[in-house]
Motif scaffolding. Structure first.
Motif, mmCIF file in Angstrom:
data_model
loop_
_atom_site.group_PDB
_atom_site.id
_atom_site.type_symbol
_atom_site.label_atom_id
_atom_site.label_comp_id
_atom_site.label_asym_id
_atom_site.label_seq_id
_atom_site.Cartn_x
_atom_site.Cartn_y
_atom_site.Cartn_z
ATOM 1 N N ALA A 473 28.583 -29.843 39.090
ATOM 2 C CA ALA A 473 28.304 -31.265 38.873
ATOM 3 C C ALA A 473 26.823 -31.548 38.845
ATOM 4 C CB ALA A 473 28.976 -32.093 39.971
ATOM 5 N N ALA A 474 26.014 -30.662 39.410
ATOM 6 C CA ALA A 474 24.556 -30.865 39.432
ATOM 7 C C ALA A 474 23.895 -30.508 38.111
ATOM 8 C CB ALA A 474 23.947 -30.030 40.554
ATOM 9 N N VAL A 475 24.654 -29.908 37.193
ATOM 10 C CA VAL A 475 24.063 -29.498 35.913
ATOM 11 C C VAL A 475 23.515 -30.698 35.152
ATOM 12 C CG1 VAL A 475 24.555 -28.487 33.657
ATOM 13 C CG2 VAL A 475 25.475 -27.423 35.731
ATOM 14 N N LEU A 476 24.298 -31.779 35.060
ATOM 15 C CA LEU A 476 23.859 -32.968 34.326
ATOM 16 C C LEU A 476 22.637 -33.623 34.982
ATOM 17 C CD1 LEU A 476 24.407 -34.800 31.919
ATOM 18 C CD2 LEU A 476 26.002 -36.103 33.346
ATOM 19 N N PRO A 477 22.612 -33.833 36.308
ATOM 20 C CA PRO A 477 21.411 -34.390 36.939
ATOM 21 C C PRO A 477 20.175 -33.509 36.743
ATOM 22 C CG PRO A 477 23.270 -34.550 38.428
ATOM 23 C CD PRO A 477 23.719 -33.737 37.265
#
Length: 491
Positions: A473-477
């Protein structure tokens, strides 16, 4: 200041945003934890129950297929009996530990009494249509399958020896109930006086004396399941009582003796009622019993066995008993698998969007760090660390609450669905005369063995799934951080 300290201060000082992210991960973590708990518990109960049921496979008439091919029950034609050659060929499989086969016979009796089920109004009903009938069950082994599978146990006397079985001597093991009905004990000679029931022209029936078979009683048995019910203080349903009565009226003897009695009864029947026996088949019915090396081999062996069986037969395993009453458990496992996938997908999307929205408000902070020469990689590590700190706390709490949630939901569904399926399977067994290879499995057995508990595999699986979800989930941020331009931010 190191990015470790910055991450800690960011989480502790932005309490509102940290709590929002914590709440999101906690709720999603509960769904994932509950689904994983259910999935692992359903797998454990299936494995445990199938180990208890053992790995025994037999061949029986495929009534469902025969009914599909026939217009009615009356038009349904029984397939030809299995041959010993086929049974022995299947027994050569690499999955088979040992095997036995059993010839069967049915005797309609005169004075000799079979066990009858007594109802509350003191009237008796027989499982064989109000007829005084005994079932003969042959074997080549000193410990027949029903004994080795703990379906019944010897309570007095002994089993026939190998020499007695091989020579076909007139010795047998009967139920204690039948022995008590006839005032017999171990060592006595029981005389099975048979009758031939013929149909008259006016529709009435006539019983004629046929033969008398003298057999020595060497042992007495009792069903194991019945004693367990008495100890628990629980009474079985009417279907269970009928199946137990059928077991009481079973006599175990050598295959040679069963064949000899069957042949004598057939010849006498032709003599007393030629019309009824004119087109009768004198072929003995044989039932193979294969003990496999492992319950894990059941599916592969059934597929291999089905290819060798003649038309009209199917392979049936002791583990099929779980499939009859454990359908709700399997459905839970499938549903929980879908829930895990959907929850992880939803977590990836929701957490990513929440974090991106929070980072947009902090773009000036990132711009200052970049202007002061901070590397983007260290800013990215700070973002990941903030996520992990909040996620670990949320996931550790959801381990407990998710487990409780999964327990409440799954036990309610298992209790309700398994009860319906157990009744349906018991009714089918009564209608089609299905046999139980091992201990008869009930709804209570499935429910008592179903348990959602904390285990190392559950904790590890959930934490790995949770941390992996947060990191993905941290890929986009992180992509957002990589695209920041400090000059535009600071202008």
């Amino acid at each position: 200041m190191s990015y470790w300290n910055r991450a800690w201060y960011s989480v502790s000082r932005r309490k509102g945003k940290s709590l929002i992210l914590f709440a999101v991960i906690f709720v999603l973590g509960n769904v994932i934890a509950g689904a994983i708990a259910i999935q692992q518990s359903t797998g454990n109960v299936e494995k445990k129950m199938k180990q208890q049921l053992g790995a025994t496979v037999t061949a029986e008439v495929d009534f469902d297929k025969l009914m599909e091919e026939s217009d009615s029950m009356a038009a349904m034609q029984a397939p030809d009996p299995l041959k010993e050659e086929t049974v022995k060929e299947i027994g050569k499989s690499r999955y088979v530990k040992d095997y036995d086969y059993s010839y069967s016979g049915y005797l309609t009796l005169g004075d000799f009494k079979s066990y009858q089920l007594e109802e509350n109004n003191n009237s008796s009903v027989s499982v064989n249509g109000s007829m005084n009938v005994l079932t003969l069950k042959g074997t080549n082994k000193t410990e027949p399958a029903d004994f080795s599978n703990k379906k019944i146990k010897l309570v007095d006397g002994k089993m026939p020896s190998k020499e007695e079985l091989d020579s076909g001597q007139p010795v047998a093991v009967i139920s204690k109930k039948v022995a008590d009905e006839n005032g017999l004990s171990v060592g006595d000679q029981m005389v099975l006086d048979t009758t031939v029931v013929s149909q008259k022209e006016d529709g009435s029936t006539e019983s004629q004396e046929a033969l008398k078979h003298s057999v020595k009683i060497v042992g007495l048995f009792e069903p194991v399941k019945l004693e367990e019910k008495k100890e628990d203080g629980k009474g079985g349903g009417i279907e269970q009582q009928f199946m137990e009565m059928d077991q009481f009226n079973t006599v175990y003897m050598s295959n040679k003796l069963v064949q000899s009695i069957n042949q004598a009864e057939f010849e006498k029947g032709k003599e007393l009622d030629p019309a009824a026996f004119e087109d009768a088949d004198n072929s003995d019915r044989i039932t193979p019993i294969y003990n496999l090396k492992s319950p894990d081999d059941v599916d592969a062996f059934k597929e291999e066995m089905s290819a060798l069986l003649p038309e009209g037969y199917k392979a049936t395993a002791s583990t099929d008993e779980f499939d009859k009453v454990g359908g709700s458990v399997k459905k839970l496992s499938t549903i929980s698998g879908y829930v895990v996938v959907l929850a992880i997908a939803a977590s990836l999307l929701i957490i990513s969007l929440v974090v991106v929205l929070f980072l947009r408000d902090r773009k000036h902070e990132w711009g200052i760090y970049l202007s002061l020469g901070e590397k983007r990689q260290r800013i990215m590590k700070q973002v990941v660390l903030e996520l992990v700190l909040i996620s670990l706390v949320a996931m550790c709490l959801s381990l407990v609450t998710g487990n409780l949630l999964g327990k409440m939901i799954s036990e309610a569904l298992v209790s309700s669905d398994a009860l319906v399926e157990a009744k349906n399977s018991a009714s089918q067994m009564m209608v089609f005369g299905g046999q139980s290879l091992g201990p008869t499995l009930t709804t209570d057995d499935v429910i008592s063995n179903y348990e959602v508990t904390f285990s190392l595999s559950y904790i590890v699986t959930f934490l790995i799934a949770g941390i992996a979800t947060v990191l993905f989930a941290a890929v986009l941020p992180l992509t957002y951080v990589m695209r920041l331009n400090p000059k535009k931010i600071m202008m």
